[in-house]
Design a protein around this motif. Structure first.
Motif, PDB file in Angstrom:
ATOM      1  N   ALA A  45     156.833 117.572  18.873  1.00 12.23           N
ATOM      2  CA  ALA A  45     156.679 119.028  18.803  1.00 12.23           C
ATOM      3  C   ALA A  45     156.783 119.661  20.188  1.00 12.23           C
ATOM      4  N   ALA A  46     156.252 119.002  21.207  1.00  5.85           N
ATOM      5  CA  ALA A  46     156.322 119.524  22.569  1.00  5.85           C
ATOM      6  C   ALA A  46     157.776 119.646  23.018  1.00  5.85           C
ATOM      7  N   PHE A  47     158.583 118.632  22.711  1.00  3.39           N
ATOM      8  CA  PHE A  47     160.011 118.667  23.051  1.00  3.39           C
ATOM      9  C   PHE A  47     160.718 119.795  22.299  1.00  3.39           C
ATOM     10  N   LEU A  48     160.458 119.907  20.989  1.00  2.91           N
ATOM     11  CA  LEU A  48     161.102 120.946  20.187  1.00  2.91           C
ATOM     12  C   LEU A  48     160.681 122.336  20.626  1.00  2.91           C
ATOM     13  N   TYR A  49     159.405 122.500  20.965  1.00  5.61           N
ATOM     14  CA  TYR A  49     158.902 123.804  21.411  1.00  5.61           C
ATOM     15  C   TYR A  49     159.581 124.211  22.716  1.00  5.61           C
ATOM     16  N   SER A  50     159.754 123.269  23.624  1.00  4.88           N
ATOM     17  CA  SER A  50     160.444 123.552  24.887  1.00  4.88           C
ATOM     18  C   SER A  50     161.896 123.941  24.620  1.00  4.88           C
ATOM     19  N   THR A  51     162.546 123.224  23.698  1.00  5.90           N
ATOM     20  CA  THR A  51     163.940 123.525  23.362  1.00  5.90           C
ATOM     21  C   THR A  51     164.061 124.904  22.719  1.00  5.90           C
ATOM     22  N   GLU A  52     163.153 125.226  21.822  1.00  5.54           N
ATOM     23  CA  GLU A  52     163.176 126.525  21.157  1.00  5.54           C
ATOM     24  C   GLU A  52     163.030 127.660  22.168  1.00  5.54           C
ATOM     25  N   THR A  53     162.111 127.506  23.103  1.00  7.61           N
ATOM     26  CA  THR A  53     161.910 128.537  24.119  1.00  7.61           C
ATOM     27  C   THR A  53     163.158 128.696  24.976  1.00  7.61           C
ATOM     28  N   ALA A  54     163.792 127.582  25.324  1.00  5.48           N
ATOM     29  CA  ALA A  54     165.020 127.637  26.127  1.00  5.48           C
ATOM     30  C   ALA A  54     166.133 128.359  25.364  1.00  5.48           C
ATOM     31  N   LEU A  55     166.252 128.094  24.063  1.00  8.31           N
ATOM     32  CA  LEU A  55     167.274 128.762  23.256  1.00  8.31           C
ATOM     33  C   LEU A  55     166.990 130.259  23.149  1.00  8.31           C
ATOM     34  N   ALA A  56     165.725 130.621  22.946  1.00  9.45           N
ATOM     35  CA  ALA A  56     165.360 132.039  22.855  1.00  9.45           C
ATOM     36  C   ALA A  56     165.656 132.743  24.179  1.00  9.45           C
ATOM     37  N   TYR A  57     165.385 132.064  25.279  1.00  4.41           N
ATOM     38  CA  TYR A  57     165.685 132.631  26.601  1.00  4.41           C
ATOM     39  C   TYR A  57     167.192 132.806  26.776  1.00  4.41           C
ATOM     40  N   THR A  58     167.968 131.830  26.300  1.00  2.65           N
ATOM     41  CA  THR A  58     169.425 131.887  26.432  1.00  2.65           C
ATOM     42  C   THR A  58     170.011 133.085  25.695  1.00  2.65           C
ATOM     43  N   VAL A  59     169.475 133.380  24.515  1.00  2.55           N
ATOM     44  CA  VAL A  59     169.969 134.511  23.718  1.00  2.55           C
ATOM     45  C   VAL A  59     169.920 135.811  24.524  1.00  2.55           C
ATOM     46  N   GLY A  60     168.811 136.036  25.227  1.00  6.41           N
ATOM     47  CA  GLY A  60     168.675 137.267  25.998  1.00  6.41           C
ATOM     48  C   GLY A  60     169.313 137.200  27.369  1.00  6.41           C
ATOM     49  N   ALA A  61     169.107 136.097  28.075  1.00 12.75           N
ATOM     50  CA  ALA A  61     169.550 135.996  29.475  1.00 12.75           C
ATOM     51  C   ALA A  61     171.048 135.774  29.614  1.00 12.75           C
ATOM     52  N   TYR A  62     171.645 135.019  28.700  1.00 10.42           N
ATOM     53  CA  TYR A  62     173.061 134.669  28.820  1.00 10.42           C
ATOM     54  C   TYR A  62     173.956 135.435  27.847  1.00 10.42           C
ATOM     55  N   TRP A  63     173.457 135.710  26.647  1.00 11.44           N
ATOM     56  CA  TRP A  63     174.291 136.374  25.639  1.00 11.44           C
ATOM     57  C   TRP A  63     173.884 137.825  25.426  1.00 11.44           C
ATOM     58  N   ASN A  64     173.002 138.342  26.281  1.00 11.88           N
ATOM     59  CA  ASN A  64     172.594 139.756  26.244  1.00 11.88           C
ATOM     60  C   ASN A  64     172.041 140.183  24.885  1.00 11.88           C
ATOM     61  N   GLY A  65     171.477 139.243  24.140  1.00 14.43           N
ATOM     62  CA  GLY A  65     170.895 139.569  22.845  1.00 14.43           C
ATOM     63  C   GLY A  65     171.924 139.867  21.776  1.00 14.43           C
ATOM     64  N   LEU A  66     173.180 139.502  22.004  1.00 18.69           N
ATOM     65  CA  LEU A  66     174.255 139.824  21.067  1.00 18.69           C
ATOM     66  C   LEU A  66     174.547 138.654  20.139  1.00 18.69           C
ATOM     67  N   ALA A  67     175.009 138.999  18.933  1.00 13.69           N
ATOM     68  CA  ALA A  67     175.502 138.019  17.967  1.00 13.69           C
ATOM     69  C   ALA A  67     176.504 138.759  17.087  1.00 13.69           C
ATOM     70  N   ASN A  68     176.886 138.189  15.961  1.00 11.67           N
ATOM     71  CA  ASN A  68     177.919 138.836  15.143  1.00 11.67           C
ATOM     72  C   ASN A  68     177.356 139.842  14.148  1.00 11.67           C
ATOM     73  N   ASN A  69     176.153 140.325  14.388  1.00 10.95           N
ATOM     74  CA  ASN A  69     175.545 141.348  13.529  1.00 10.95           C
ATOM     75  C   ASN A  69     175.477 142.676  14.276  1.00 10.95           C
ATOM     76  N   GLY A  70     175.101 143.737  13.558  1.00  3.62           N
ATOM     77  CA  GLY A  70     174.902 145.041  14.196  1.00  3.62           C
ATOM     78  C   GLY A  70     176.175 145.704  14.672  1.00  3.62           C
TER      79      GLY A  70
END
Length: 305
Positions: A45-70
């Motif tokens: 769980a510690a590994f997965l939690y770290s990975t999840e946080t990194a992915l959430a950070y990537t969405v905002g920091a690298y992809w500017n919060g964008l996806a194929n919606n909106g």
């Protein structure tokens, strides 16, 4: 550094510290060589939690919060495939899929850890152990269903990051109603069932009423996780334009609550014993116990929390 970045990594630090404290408490009581399966689940769980946080950070920091919606139909038609925004939206959508898989797996690993904890809690009590075995089956099957809904809900798979034409809500991973509803419903059902195990055990136990309520509350953290999951779902659906960012933000918050509540039954007795100055940590209800010769129900001498 954004406010969310500070919040996410602060929560991650606290969550990993709680997991570390749990492992330390368990190793002090049993030594590292005698850690149980639920402890190893928490390492995963510690590994997965770290990975999840990194992915959430990537969405905002690298992809500017964008996806194929909106996006409107006109915006989709006129967006140049060679543009930076197109690349950000495609990569953001792919990251959302990875985020969903990690988020769900983390929550279900925490459920499995709690389930094994209940297995040790009910040692020598076959009536209650049957409920734990059912919980194992429920956790396993619902995890498979949720993962399949995420990976197979949009076909062909590459439409999960398609921009034009509009692939539809079911192919927009940041705000997909299939992902949201299947996850929230099955997450809630499994949490309710897990909650029923300690409620049944301690409601029938020969303990003072306040102690019963305290034990039930200590082992019923799933209520807060359910509330966080429902809130996450409502916020994402109510603001589809910011759905990608909201999904990441609230996934991190929800899993932090799940990490804390799952480890609380181990960490709380340990902290309490240290504050009292006890030299030997008693694991309390996580400690395997002998069956009561007079009754199938736990009595006050067996539950120390």
């Amino acid at each position: 550094m954004t406010r969310f970045t500070i919040e996410a990594f602060t929560l991650l630090g606290l969550g990993l510290s709680i997991i570390g404290l749990r492992i330390y408490a368990r190793s002090e009581a049993r030594t590292f060589r005698h850690l149980e399966l639920d402890d190893y689940f928490m390492v995963v769980a510690a590994f997965l939690y770290s990975t999840e946080t990194a992915l959430a950070y990537t969405v905002g920091a690298y992809w500017n919060g964008l996806a194929n919606n909106g996006m409107s139909s006109h915006e989709r038609e006129t967006l140049d495939q060679e543009s930076l925004e197109y690349s950000l939206r495609v990569n953001g959508s792919k990251t959302q899929i990875a985020g969903w898989v990690v988020y769900v797996t983390l929550l279900w690993i925490l459920k499995a850890s709690m389930c094994y904890f209940f297995m040790r809690l009910t040692e020598g009590l076959p009536v209650y152990r049957l409920r734990v075995y059912i919980a194992y089956i429920l956790i396993s099957t619902t995890w498979v269903v949720v993962i399949l809904s995420i990976l197979l809900g949009c076909q062909p798979f590459h439409k999960n990051w398609q921009i034009n034409p509009d692939p539809g809500n079911h192919c927009q991973p940041a705000v997909s109603k299939i992902n949201l509803f299947v996850t929230v419903i099955l997450n809630g059902l499994t949490d309710i069932y897990l909650l029923s195990i300690p409620v049944l055990i301690f409601s029938l136990a020969r303990l003072p009423i306040l102690k019963k309520l305290g034990l039930i509350a200590l082992l019923s953290g799933g209520v807060f996780v359910m509330a966080a999951g429902i809130l996450r779902c409502v916020l994402i659906l109510s603001n589809p334009l910011k759905g990608a960012e909201q999904a990441g933000y609230w996934a991190v918050r929800e899993t932090f609550v799940a990490v804390v509540t799952t480890n609380l039954p181990i960490v709380f007795p340990f902290i309490r014993s240290k504050l009292k100055g006890d030299s030997n940590y008693n694991e309390g209800p996580s400690k395997p116990c002998k069956p009561n010769t007079n009754s199938p129900l736990p009595n006050s001498s067996r539950w120390q929390v």
